[in-house]
Design an enzyme around this catalytic site. Structure first.
Site, PDB file in Angstrom:
ATOM      1  CG  ASP A 163      -2.035  -1.484   1.219  1.00 47.50           C
ATOM      2  OD1 ASP A 163      -2.128  -1.307   0.013  1.00 47.50           O
ATOM      3  OD2 ASP A 163      -2.902  -1.146   2.047  1.00 47.50           O
ATOM      4  CG  ASP A 220     -12.324 -15.341 -13.199  1.00 54.92           C
ATOM      5  OD1 ASP A 220     -12.414 -14.915 -13.988  1.00 54.92           O
ATOM      6  OD2 ASP A 220     -10.768 -16.543 -14.013  1.00 54.92           O
TER       7      ASP A 220
END
Length: 436
Positions: A163, A220
């Site tokens: 981050d 998916d």
């Protein structure tokens, strides 16, 4: 309570009602007005790709007649690169798999009248641990190689830069490449069609259309009814987000373990909901069956997906098995309609495990006018099936099957049709009498 207080309370209540979010303005940079169609290498080949496979597949797209129907993108997925960059930091096409180089490959694809697509990731690495594009977005490689489309992942789940390094959220991560594409196209090269593949993370239907032309909406797909039903269910609540130059991407068109009726439902839903149509088969085009080709080459269904006049998706008007607006991964909405340049489109989806009759009142669809009759065209049997007055019943729709209809105004309904209103709620004579 005074009338003023009542009015104020009613106004506040109205303002507090949930409303459909307004999508971001579409990015109209000259590419991707309509959902793109084509072929992707991943499910058939995974990492076993090379230039011979790519050219053979592109040639089959031509010889099978797929290219003539709009399947024009030949897209290369992961594993195309060398594991290390060049000394100058560029990505390098794998010399064993692509010895002739990408410029030669894309030229051959273009010579077939097709477009070339490529894959990358916004992280350090791709899913298969090949170099990603983080901190290298501004390089001109994809355009210089002659590619027309970029499928772009959002840092794979285990390969995200820390981050404190990236210092960006999901929108920022995709904006880096969007800005690079825009900057390059402002100088010498045409823009890439930018296909955002982030599996629906952080609600891309709210923001992605200002960056690219399509965005994945779910995880998916797999080639079974459970996955299809779940994806249709999730997308039934965000149909408003698709229009010209920006499309909900419901993932690849897969047949696999589907029955013929399930395959038709799959293709109909994806097409009429204006998803990109990428063939992503569990086998190569060299072994495609006539039954599969019958699904993939339905010109009347494709015409709705590629409608140049109306870019919006069909939407549910009645959920059927469940109360309206029910989120149900196994039993999504059953009754859908939408506009097209030639009339009103209906999709009737039998989500049950047995065949069933499916009935609806025409005016349940917002696109149908009361007091009119409609000519009925079946988009799978390719037959004109008379006219519908007020109601329509599809008989014995197969389990997990679909009916796709085009209805066109055929004039006033027969004089004297009773009752006076097709839907009796608040049906009132001009003398003020409520008709029961």
């Amino acid at each position: 309570m005074t009338f003023l207080a009542l009015s104020l309370a009613a106004s506040l209540a109205y303002l507090s009602l949930p409303s459909k979010p307004l999508p971001a303005a579409a990015l109209n940079n000259g590419v991707g007005k309509l959902p793109f169609m084509g072929y992707n290498t991943w499910n058939a080949y995974h990492c076993d790709i090379d230039e011979d496979v790519i050219i053979q597949t592109a040639q089959l797209m031509k010889s099978l007649g797929l290219a003539d129907l709009g399947y024009e993108h030949m897209n290369i997925d992961d594993c195309w690169a060398e594991k290390t960059r060049s000394a100058s930091g560029d990505l390098v096409a794998n010399a064993t798999r692509f010895p002739s180089g990408f410029n030669n490959l894309t030229s051959q694809i273009h010579d077939l009248g097709l477009k070339a697509g490529i894959y990358s990731d916004s992280g350090w690495f791709t899913c298969q641990l090949y170099p990603g594009s983080y901190l290298n977005e501004a390089r001109r490689q994809f355009q210089n190689w002659g590619f027309d489309l970029l499928k772009y992942l959002p840092f794979t789940k285990i390969l995200v830069p820390f981050d404190e390094i990236i210092d960006l959220g999901m929108v920022g991560k995709y904006t880096r490449m969007a800005d690079a594409i825009a900057n390059l196209s402002a100088t010498t090269q045409p823009p890439l069609l930018y296909s955002l593949c982030q599996w629906g993370r952080e609600q891309p239907w709210l923001w992605a259309r200002k960056l690219g032309q399509s965005w994945r909406t779910t995880d998916d797909i797999d080639a079974d009814w459970e996955h299809l039903a779940s994806i249709i269910n999730q997308n039934s609540f965000i149909t408003w987000a698709s229009d010209f130059y920006g499309h909900n991407d419901m993932d690849i068109v897969r047949n696999g373990n589907l029955t013929f009726d399930e395959a038709k439902s799959h293709y109909t839903a994806w097409s009429l909901m204006k998803s990109p149509l990428l063939i992503f088969k569990s086998f190569q085009l060299t072994t495609v069956t006539n039954e599969t080709l019958e699904v993939l080459t339905n010109k009347e269904i494709i015409a709705i997906n590629q409608d140049p006049v109306v870019g919006t998706s069909i939407s549910p008007f009645r959920w059927g098995v469940n109360p309206d607006w029910t989120f149900n991964a196994t039993h999504p909405a059953q009754y859908w309609s939408g506009e097209s340049q030639n009339g009103t489109i209906f999709m009737l989806l039998n989500v049950l495990d047995d065949s069933a009759d499916m009935f609806f009142n025409l005016t349940e669809s917002p696109w149908i006018n009361a007091g009119r009759q409609y000519a009925v065209r079946d988009l799978w049997t390719h037959t004109d099936n008379g006219t519908a007055v007020r109601n329509f019943t599809a008989k014995a729709v197969p389990a997990h099957g679909v009916v796709a209809l085009l209805m066109q105004d055929a004039g006033p309904e027969p004089a004297g049709t009773q009752p006076p209103c097709a839907r009796p709620e608040w049906c009132i004579d001009q003398n003020g009498t409520l008709v029961q």
